[in-house]
Design a protein around this motif. Structure first.
Motif, PDB file in Angstrom:
ATOM      1  N   GLU A 315      17.014  54.736 -68.418  1.00 15.40           N
ATOM      2  CA  GLU A 315      17.451  55.344 -69.680  1.00 15.40           C
ATOM      3  C   GLU A 315      18.197  56.646 -69.415  1.00 15.40           C
ATOM      4  N   GLY A 316      17.648  57.480 -68.543  1.00 12.27           N
ATOM      5  CA  GLY A 316      18.292  58.755 -68.235  1.00 12.27           C
ATOM      6  C   GLY A 316      19.643  58.575 -67.577  1.00 12.27           C
ATOM      7  N   LEU A 317      19.724  57.611 -66.658  1.00  9.01           N
ATOM      8  CA  LEU A 317      21.010  57.332 -66.013  1.00  9.01           C
ATOM      9  C   LEU A 317      22.026  56.828 -67.025  1.00  9.01           C
ATOM     10  N   GLU A 318      21.580  56.005 -67.965  1.00  7.14           N
ATOM     11  CA  GLU A 318      22.496  55.481 -68.983  1.00  7.14           C
ATOM     12  C   GLU A 318      23.049  56.609 -69.851  1.00  7.14           C
ATOM     13  N   VAL A 319      22.175  57.526 -70.272  1.00  7.39           N
ATOM     14  CA  VAL A 319      22.627  58.661 -71.088  1.00  7.39           C
ATOM     15  C   VAL A 319      23.633  59.495 -70.316  1.00  7.39           C
ATOM     16  N   ALA A 320      23.299  59.824 -69.070  1.00  7.90           N
ATOM     17  CA  ALA A 320      24.172  60.657 -68.257  1.00  7.90           C
ATOM     18  C   ALA A 320      25.496  59.960 -67.965  1.00  7.90           C
ATOM     19  N   ALA A 321      25.429  58.666 -67.647  1.00  4.22           N
ATOM     20  CA  ALA A 321      26.651  57.930 -67.310  1.00  4.22           C
ATOM     21  C   ALA A 321      27.600  57.850 -68.501  1.00  4.22           C
ATOM     22  N   THR A 322      27.054  57.707 -69.701  1.00  7.21           N
ATOM     23  CA  THR A 322      27.903  57.664 -70.895  1.00  7.21           C
ATOM     24  C   THR A 322      28.656  58.968 -71.066  1.00  7.21           C
ATOM     25  N   VAL A 323      27.948  60.085 -70.933  1.00  7.69           N
ATOM     26  CA  VAL A 323      28.602  61.390 -71.072  1.00  7.69           C
ATOM     27  C   VAL A 323      29.622  61.593 -69.962  1.00  7.69           C
ATOM     28  N   LEU A 324      29.248  61.238 -68.729  1.00  4.72           N
ATOM     29  CA  LEU A 324      30.148  61.464 -67.595  1.00  4.72           C
ATOM     30  C   LEU A 324      31.416  60.624 -67.709  1.00  4.72           C
ATOM     31  N   THR A 325      31.276  59.358 -68.044  1.00  5.15           N
ATOM     32  CA  THR A 325      32.463  58.508 -68.157  1.00  5.15           C
ATOM     33  C   THR A 325      33.311  58.889 -69.366  1.00  5.15           C
ATOM     34  N   ASP A 326      32.678  59.331 -70.451  1.00  4.27           N
ATOM     35  CA  ASP A 326      33.441  59.821 -71.600  1.00  4.27           C
ATOM     36  C   ASP A 326      34.216  61.091 -71.228  1.00  4.27           C
TER      37      ASP A 326
END
Length: 334
Positions: A315-326
């Motif tokens: 879950e934490g990786l998904e949240v971070a990855a969304t922000v990073l890729t955005d």
């Protein structure tokens, strides 16, 4: 720029499963822990890789077709620890990581500057937080002598192997801000030392990671994507140097840091917390962070480090990855 994940959060599963998680996040890099505070879980054959080109080739084959490639080795530890059973091991792990990086075609090893004791003959590190008195400066003079000797030798070792060592600016180390980086380079004349820009540790010190990137320029060699949230209701009472940690008992789940040293439990009423990207600083901030890193090196590796205890591993990786890729998309779109 190469976006990936530091693998410590995925040590609960085999390498192949970790690579699948990273690929599913739309990321392409994995920074692999290779010793120090943590074991080399995803590279247990590291000694064989150092000794044998065939072993290195076999290990690299595990990444074929995954869409994910190695994005540096990480060997965070305290190579200057005055208890030499810890310090010598961490120093040896860094040397081994440099050899392994060279064998795997990598040119970046992440670690920490380390922290000596306050004088010869002691067994515990001594972090001088605020050197307002002359005795504290005496301690620092001694510690800088220890650090300069060690990092001069390690810089030459890294140079001999075609690898650069990126130091995380982590408090409770001798080098934890821009001034300290400049001082270490001046004392050693190093050409193969620089910085792993982990923004999180600068945030809670009230430094600006973007300003530090632009100040240090080519000394920024590698980067971590990790956020911090200040908790005002507690920080206004205890400040950001709060020591309200709890010692974990031997029968509790705890992480060994070397010898008989263990990670403590984070304060329940913490002044600040490590959080997933976006929970401390918004996407616009991370877009500018990427912009600053890109100005230094368009091929910079920027890897998510997940330590948000409010979110599960994936879950934490998904949240971070969304922000990073955005953030990357916003930067790329200019």
């Amino acid at each position: 720029m190469k976006l990936g994940v530091y693998n410590a959060v995925l040590h609960d599963r085999p390498l192949e499963d970790a690579l699948a998680v990273i690929a599913d996040l739309g990321l392409t890099g994995i920074e692999i822990n290779s010793g120090g505070f943590l074991p080399p879980t995803h590279i247990p054959e590291i000694d064989e890789i150092v000794a044998s080109p065939a072993a290195a080739k076999k290990y690299l084959a595990r990444f074929d077709g995954t869409g994910v490639e190695i994005a540096g080795l990480n060997c965070n530890g305290n190579p200057l620890h005055p208890n030499r059973s810890i310090g010598d091991k961490h120093a040896d792990d860094i040397r081994r990581s440099i050899r392994a990086a060279a064998a795997l075609g990598q040119d970046r090893v992440v670690t920490m500057s380390g922290l000596p004791g306050g004088e010869p003959g002691v067994r515990h590190p001594n972090w001088i937080v605020n050197a307002w008195n002359s005795a504290a400066l005496d301690v620092l003079d001694y510690q800088w002598e220890v650090a300069a000797a060690f990092w001069s030798e390690m810089d030459q070792f890294a140079k001999d192997h075609g690898v650069k060592v990126a130091l995380e600016l982590h408090p409770q180390n001798l080098v934890f801000n821009a001034r300290d980086v400049r001082k270490l380079i001046e004392l050693t004349g190093a050409t193969h030392l620089g910085v792993e820009m982990d923004a999180s540790h600068l945030f809670w010190q009230q430094a600006d990671p973007i300003a530090v990137v632009r100040e240090l320029g080519p000394l920024i060699l590698h980067a971590a994507a990790k956020d911090v949230r200040i908790n005002p209701e507690h920080a206004r009472l205890n400040g950001v140097l709060d020591n309200g940690f709890r010692r974990l008992a031997p029968d509790e789940d705890r992480v060994n840091l070397g010898g008989d040293e263990w990670a403590n439990e984070w304060p329940k009423d913490s002044s600040w917390d490590f959080v997933a990207l976006g929970k401390g600083h918004d996407t616009a901030y991370w877009t500018e962070f990427i912009r600053a890193l890109h100005e230094v090196d368009p091929d910079m590796c920027l890897n998510i480090e997940h330590e948000d205890t409010e979110l599960g591993r994936i879950e934490g990786l998904e949240v971070a990855a969304t922000v990073l890729t955005d953030a990357w998309a916003a930067f790329a779109g200019k």
